[in-house]
Design an enzyme around this catalytic site. Sequence first.
Site, PDB file in Angstrom:
ATOM      1  N   ARG A  99       0.798  -1.084   0.022  1.00 41.67           N
ATOM      2  CA  ARG A  99      -0.054  -0.139   0.002  1.00 41.67           C
ATOM      3  C   ARG A  99       0.858   1.188  -0.134  1.00 41.67           C
ATOM      4  O   ARG A  99       2.047   1.203   0.262  1.00 41.67           O
ATOM      5  CB  ARG A  99      -0.943   0.099   1.151  1.00 41.67           C
ATOM      6  CG  ARG A  99      -0.181   0.134   2.440  1.00 41.67           C
ATOM      7  CD  ARG A  99      -0.124   1.480   3.268  1.00 41.67           C
ATOM      8  NE  ARG A  99       0.606   1.348   4.436  1.00 41.67           N
ATOM      9  CZ  ARG A  99       1.795   1.904   4.545  1.00 41.67           C
ATOM     10  NH1 ARG A  99       2.340   2.370   3.544  1.00 41.67           N
ATOM     11  NH2 ARG A  99       2.374   2.195   5.735  1.00 41.67           N
TER      12      ARG A  99
ATOM     13  N   ARG B 299       1.170  16.339  12.642  1.00 46.46           N
ATOM     14  CA  ARG B 299       1.462  15.959  14.014  1.00 46.46           C
ATOM     15  C   ARG B 299       2.785  16.023  14.575  1.00 46.46           C
ATOM     16  O   ARG B 299       2.998  16.421  15.873  1.00 46.46           O
ATOM     17  CB  ARG B 299       1.092  14.500  14.189  1.00 46.46           C
ATOM     18  CG  ARG B 299      -0.543  14.408  13.936  1.00 46.46           C
ATOM     19  CD  ARG B 299      -0.892  13.037  14.247  1.00 46.46           C
ATOM     20  NE  ARG B 299      -0.370  11.901  13.772  1.00 46.46           N
ATOM     21  CZ  ARG B 299      -0.968  11.173  12.547  1.00 46.46           C
ATOM     22  NH1 ARG B 299      -1.607  11.730  11.989  1.00 46.46           N
ATOM     23  NH2 ARG B 299       0.192  10.246  11.879  1.00 46.46           N
TER      24      ARG B 299
ATOM     25  N   ARG C 246       3.416  -5.512   3.201  1.00 41.10           N
ATOM     26  CA  ARG C 246       3.263  -6.772   4.393  1.00 41.10           C
ATOM     27  C   ARG C 246       3.455  -8.090   3.825  1.00 41.10           C
ATOM     28  O   ARG C 246       2.684  -8.566   3.053  1.00 41.10           O
ATOM     29  CB  ARG C 246       1.939  -6.531   5.276  1.00 41.10           C
ATOM     30  CG  ARG C 246       1.738  -7.485   6.392  1.00 41.10           C
ATOM     31  CD  ARG C 246       0.487  -7.256   6.907  1.00 41.10           C
ATOM     32  NE  ARG C 246       0.430  -5.793   7.403  1.00 41.10           N
ATOM     33  CZ  ARG C 246      -1.038  -5.533   7.298  1.00 41.10           C
ATOM     34  NH1 ARG C 246      -2.018  -5.912   7.086  1.00 41.10           N
ATOM     35  NH2 ARG C 246      -1.213  -4.077   7.749  1.00 41.10           N
TER      36      ARG C 246
ATOM     37  N   LYS D 162       6.231  -6.015  21.421  1.00 44.89           N
ATOM     38  CA  LYS D 162       5.585  -4.793  22.212  1.00 44.89           C
ATOM     39  C   LYS D 162       4.980  -5.337  23.310  1.00 44.89           C
ATOM     40  O   LYS D 162       4.389  -6.541  23.651  1.00 44.89           O
ATOM     41  CB  LYS D 162       4.842  -3.873  21.153  1.00 44.89           C
ATOM     42  CG  LYS D 162       5.396  -3.343  19.788  1.00 44.89           C
ATOM     43  CD  LYS D 162       4.734  -2.532  19.268  1.00 44.89           C
ATOM     44  CE  LYS D 162       5.431  -1.686  18.111  1.00 44.89           C
ATOM     45  NZ  LYS D 162       4.569  -0.901  17.271  1.00 44.89           N
TER      46      LYS D 162
ATOM     47  N   HIS E 280      10.044  -5.477  11.247  1.00 45.99           N
ATOM     48  CA  HIS E 280       9.811  -4.304  10.514  1.00 45.99           C
ATOM     49  C   HIS E 280      11.271  -3.893  10.017  1.00 45.99           C
ATOM     50  O   HIS E 280      12.325  -3.806  10.432  1.00 45.99           O
ATOM     51  CB  HIS E 280       9.474  -3.188  11.490  1.00 45.99           C
ATOM     52  CG  HIS E 280       7.973  -3.350  11.892  1.00 45.99           C
ATOM     53  ND1 HIS E 280       7.097  -2.095  12.210  1.00 45.99           N
ATOM     54  CD2 HIS E 280       7.122  -4.328  11.771  1.00 45.99           C
ATOM     55  CE1 HIS E 280       6.153  -2.690  12.575  1.00 45.99           C
ATOM     56  NE2 HIS E 280       5.908  -3.993  12.213  1.00 45.99           N
TER      57      HIS E 280
ATOM     58  N   GLU F  99       8.965   0.443   3.614  1.00 48.95           N
ATOM     59  CA  GLU F  99       8.905  -0.243   4.821  1.00 48.95           C
ATOM     60  C   GLU F  99       8.428  -1.655   4.421  1.00 48.95           C
ATOM     61  O   GLU F  99       7.327  -1.808   3.812  1.00 48.95           O
ATOM     62  CB  GLU F  99       7.648   0.431   5.925  1.00 48.95           C
ATOM     63  CG  GLU F  99       7.811  -0.257   7.114  1.00 48.95           C
ATOM     64  CD  GLU F  99       6.626  -0.007   8.298  1.00 48.95           C
ATOM     65  OE1 GLU F  99       6.907   0.431   9.251  1.00 48.95           O
ATOM     66  OE2 GLU F  99       5.572   0.277   7.556  1.00 48.95           O
TER      67      GLU F  99
ATOM     68  N   ALA G   4      -2.765  -9.031  14.609  1.00 48.54           N
ATOM     69  CA  ALA G   4      -2.414  -7.539  14.642  1.00 48.54           C
ATOM     70  C   ALA G   4      -3.580  -6.798  14.083  1.00 48.54           C
ATOM     71  O   ALA G   4      -3.814  -5.950  14.201  1.00 48.54           O
ATOM     72  CB  ALA G   4      -1.149  -7.392  13.603  1.00 48.54           C
TER      73      ALA G   4
ATOM     74  N   HIS H 237      -5.684  -3.927  15.509  1.00 47.51           N
ATOM     75  CA  HIS H 237      -5.926  -2.690  14.949  1.00 47.51           C
ATOM     76  C   HIS H 237      -7.238  -2.009  14.669  1.00 47.51           C
ATOM     77  O   HIS H 237      -7.501  -0.900  14.844  1.00 47.51           O
ATOM     78  CB  HIS H 237      -5.228  -2.665  13.435  1.00 47.51           C
ATOM     79  CG  HIS H 237      -5.135  -1.312  12.672  1.00 47.51           C
ATOM     80  ND1 HIS H 237      -4.473  -0.414  12.809  1.00 47.51           N
ATOM     81  CD2 HIS H 237      -6.111  -1.058  11.573  1.00 47.51           C
ATOM     82  CE1 HIS H 237      -4.545   0.310  11.970  1.00 47.51           C
ATOM     83  NE2 HIS H 237      -5.431   0.230  11.050  1.00 47.51           N
TER      84      HIS H 237
END
Length: 222
Positions: free
Chosen positions: A52, A65, A86, A121, A129, A148, A160, A164
């Site tokens: 994507r 931000r 991914r 995490k 990653h 990425e 995941a 999400h």
Amino acid sequence: MNKDFQERIEEWKNFLFIYKFALDEINTKLTILNDEFQFVHQHNPIEHVKSRIKSPESIMSKLQRKGLEVTTENVEKYIKDIAGVRVTCSFTTDIYRIYDMIESQDDIEVLSVKDYVENPKPNGYKSLHLIIEIPVYLSKGPEFVKVEIQIRTIAMDFWASLEHKIYYKFEGEIPGNLSTELKEAADIVHYLDSKMIRIMEEVTEFKEHEKEAELREVGVEK
């Protein structure tokens, strides 16, 4: 939406087009590497690849931000995940096989690695990653584009995806009891991944013994 904003969005879409070419490059590489591994080892480490590109609106929002001016120069300098891939695989061991195959490519530079498989995490999230840089060959010469790459098992990806959805449903403030249940689910995913590796190892060992038995039988017949 005013005309100036529409024109700006169009300008950004044109700027982001090179990231599509970068995704085309990495997707082609992954397909070739997967097919080669299947041919040599009779096992395809990659089950599925999804890619994507962030929308111009999402990128602008991320810059704002960070307190940065919304310019293409700042995008290239500060936003590393405009183009994302991914990769899902069956086994945790495949995660590192895929990483090794990517890292061994002469025209790919691995800029950073975050290993959330070995070091999950706190909420239980696991994935490998990578930020890589890959050349895109245009008429004016090569452009080096950052992409990425996230590599995880099917079980990790399922977890995941659910996390999400819950995260956004509660706008980032997941209730404590749900966080606890998600962490428990992550532990189950870890158990499942470990169990599947053990099963595959047993299957491989059984097949090897079966093949040895067949060879011995042929030898006796001779």
